[in-house]
Design an enzyme around this catalytic site. Sequence first.
Site, mmCIF file in Angstrom:
data_model
loop_
_atom_site.group_PDB
_atom_site.id
_atom_site.type_symbol
_atom_site.label_atom_id
_atom_site.label_comp_id
_atom_site.label_asym_id
_atom_site.label_seq_id
_atom_site.Cartn_x
_atom_site.Cartn_y
_atom_site.Cartn_z
ATOM 1 N N LYS A 152 0.845 -1.204 0.000
ATOM 2 C CA LYS A 152 0.000 0.000 0.000
ATOM 3 C C LYS A 152 0.883 1.259 0.000
ATOM 4 C CE LYS A 152 -3.773 -2.365 2.442
ATOM 5 N NZ LYS A 152 -4.597 -2.371 3.690
ATOM 6 N N TYR A 191 -12.348 -2.954 -2.976
ATOM 7 C CA TYR A 191 -12.859 -2.938 -1.603
ATOM 8 C C TYR A 191 -14.387 -2.885 -1.550
ATOM 9 C CZ TYR A 191 -8.241 -2.540 0.577
ATOM 10 O OH TYR A 191 -6.958 -2.777 1.038
ATOM 11 N N PHE A 230 -15.032 3.362 7.763
ATOM 12 C CA PHE A 230 -13.662 3.708 7.371
ATOM 13 C C PHE A 230 -13.456 3.677 5.853
ATOM 14 C CE2 PHE A 230 -13.780 -0.833 8.444
ATOM 15 C CZ PHE A 230 -13.276 -1.418 7.284
ATOM 16 N N ARG A 240 -1.484 -14.848 3.959
ATOM 17 C CA ARG A 240 -2.174 -14.141 5.053
ATOM 18 C C ARG A 240 -1.421 -14.343 6.375
ATOM 19 N NH1 ARG A 240 -6.569 -10.509 4.218
ATOM 20 N NH2 ARG A 240 -7.285 -11.093 6.289
ATOM 21 N N THR A 242 -5.229 -8.087 10.445
ATOM 22 C CA THR A 242 -5.599 -6.792 9.852
ATOM 23 C C THR A 242 -5.103 -5.640 10.723
ATOM 24 O OG1 THR A 242 -7.548 -7.806 8.864
ATOM 25 C CG2 THR A 242 -7.566 -5.399 9.065
ATOM 26 N N ARG A 283 2.989 -7.207 9.090
ATOM 27 C CA ARG A 283 2.320 -6.139 9.853
ATOM 28 C C ARG A 283 2.829 -6.087 11.290
ATOM 29 N NH1 ARG A 283 -3.620 -7.560 7.349
ATOM 30 N NH2 ARG A 283 -3.628 -6.095 5.598
ATOM 31 N N ASN A 311 -1.674 -0.117 7.485
ATOM 32 C CA ASN A 311 -1.131 -1.465 7.720
ATOM 33 C C ASN A 311 -0.323 -2.015 6.540
ATOM 34 O OD1 ASN A 311 -3.283 -2.053 6.063
ATOM 35 N ND2 ASN A 311 -4.324 -3.430 7.489
ATOM 36 N N HIS A 345 -1.678 -5.430 1.454
ATOM 37 C CA HIS A 345 -2.922 -6.160 1.202
ATOM 38 C C HIS A 345 -2.586 -7.578 0.770
ATOM 39 C CE1 HIS A 345 -6.860 -7.314 -0.319
ATOM 40 N NE2 HIS A 345 -6.196 -7.835 -1.345
ATOM 41 N N GLU A 362 -9.497 -10.573 -7.555
ATOM 42 C CA GLU A 362 -8.564 -9.440 -7.450
ATOM 43 C C GLU A 362 -7.500 -9.490 -8.548
ATOM 44 O OE1 GLU A 362 -9.249 -9.085 -2.619
ATOM 45 O OE2 GLU A 362 -7.282 -9.701 -3.343
HETATM 46 N N1 UDP Z 1 -9.346 -0.983 7.665
HETATM 47 C C1 UDP Z 1 -9.375 0.179 8.412
HETATM 48 N N2 UDP Z 1 -10.055 0.170 9.604
HETATM 49 C C2 UDP Z 1 -10.679 -0.939 10.075
HETATM 50 C C3 UDP Z 1 -10.635 -2.114 9.314
HETATM 51 C C4 UDP Z 1 -9.953 -2.110 8.101
HETATM 52 O O1 UDP Z 1 -8.818 1.192 8.018
HETATM 53 O O2 UDP Z 1 -11.263 -0.881 11.173
HETATM 54 C C5 UDP Z 1 -8.618 -0.992 6.391
HETATM 55 C C6 UDP Z 1 -7.235 -1.638 6.521
HETATM 56 O O3 UDP Z 1 -6.345 -0.946 5.637
HETATM 57 C C7 UDP Z 1 -7.507 -3.029 6.006
HETATM 58 C C8 UDP Z 1 -8.497 -2.744 4.887
HETATM 59 O O4 UDP Z 1 -9.331 -1.732 5.429
HETATM 60 O O5 UDP Z 1 -6.321 -3.668 5.559
HETATM 61 C C9 UDP Z 1 -9.325 -3.901 4.432
HETATM 62 O O6 UDP Z 1 -9.982 -4.462 5.534
HETATM 63 P P1 UDP Z 1 -10.096 -6.041 5.699
HETATM 64 O O7 UDP Z 1 -11.041 -6.311 6.817
HETATM 65 O O8 UDP Z 1 -10.386 -6.669 4.378
HETATM 66 O O9 UDP Z 1 -8.625 -6.429 6.203
HETATM 67 P P2 UDP Z 1 -7.414 -7.160 5.451
HETATM 68 O O10 UDP Z 1 -8.015 -8.189 4.537
HETATM 69 O O11 UDP Z 1 -6.639 -6.108 4.717
HETATM 70 O O12 UDP Z 1 -6.598 -7.780 6.561
HETATM 71 MG MG MG Z 2 -9.533 -8.073 3.137
#
Ligand code: UDP
Ligand code: MG
Length: 164
Positions: free
Chosen positions: A13, A64, A72, A100, A106, A117, A127, A130, A141
């Site tokens: 990112k 997204y 958010f 993952r 996350t 992370r 974070n 992705h 994707e």
């Molecule tokens: N995100 C955020 N606040 C939150 C949850 C998610 O800003 O409370 C952002 C964060 O950058 C995250 C992205 O949204 O990586 C996508 O969320 P997801 O739940 O899909 O998490 P990921 O798959 O990236 O772990």
């Molecule tokens: Mg995700």
Amino acid sequence: MSAKTERTFIAVKPDGVQRGLMGEIIKRFEQKGFRLVAMKFLQVCVLMVDQDAVASEDLLKQHYIDLKDRPFYPGLVKYMSSGPVLAMVWEGLNVVKTGRVMLGETNPADSKPGTIRGDFCIEVGRNIIHGSDSVDSANTEISLWFKPEELVSFKSCAQQWIYE
Ligand code: UDP
Ligand code: MG
């Protein structure tokens, strides 16, 4: 596609790019034994009105889409378009799930040291990386970010030393 050619979509990112972590992230996937299938460096544009992202470019919106009703979401789209991202496809056995695990949780606060992370960031909204969360979303994707002809298939000479 055999299990060893499972693919995942990984993106560094804008914060990861700005903080000089592209090489470190590529290194981890490469050293693990996964194969790079595609890579591109791009900045996604978003139309802003009064500090709000009203019409993100289709790519980010689609990427997204599941989160579009979350509070958010506007900040997330703004963040993801705030600078260049490094989009990649990596391939290998269980690469979606293992990818993952390599990313961590996350929220970086819940991520163990040793994960990307866990090692390099502090807040959920910054974070740095992705990674696809399932084989289905990986396929969606990958086709969203890459054209079929941008995916490179090759046999690594290390293959027999990585897989038994
Ligand atoms: N995100 C955020 N606040 C939150 C949850 C998610 O800003 O409370 C952002 C964060 O950058 C995250 C992205 O949204 O990586 C996508 O969320 P997801 O739940 O899909 O998490 P990921 O798959 O990236 O772990
Ligand atoms: Mg995700």
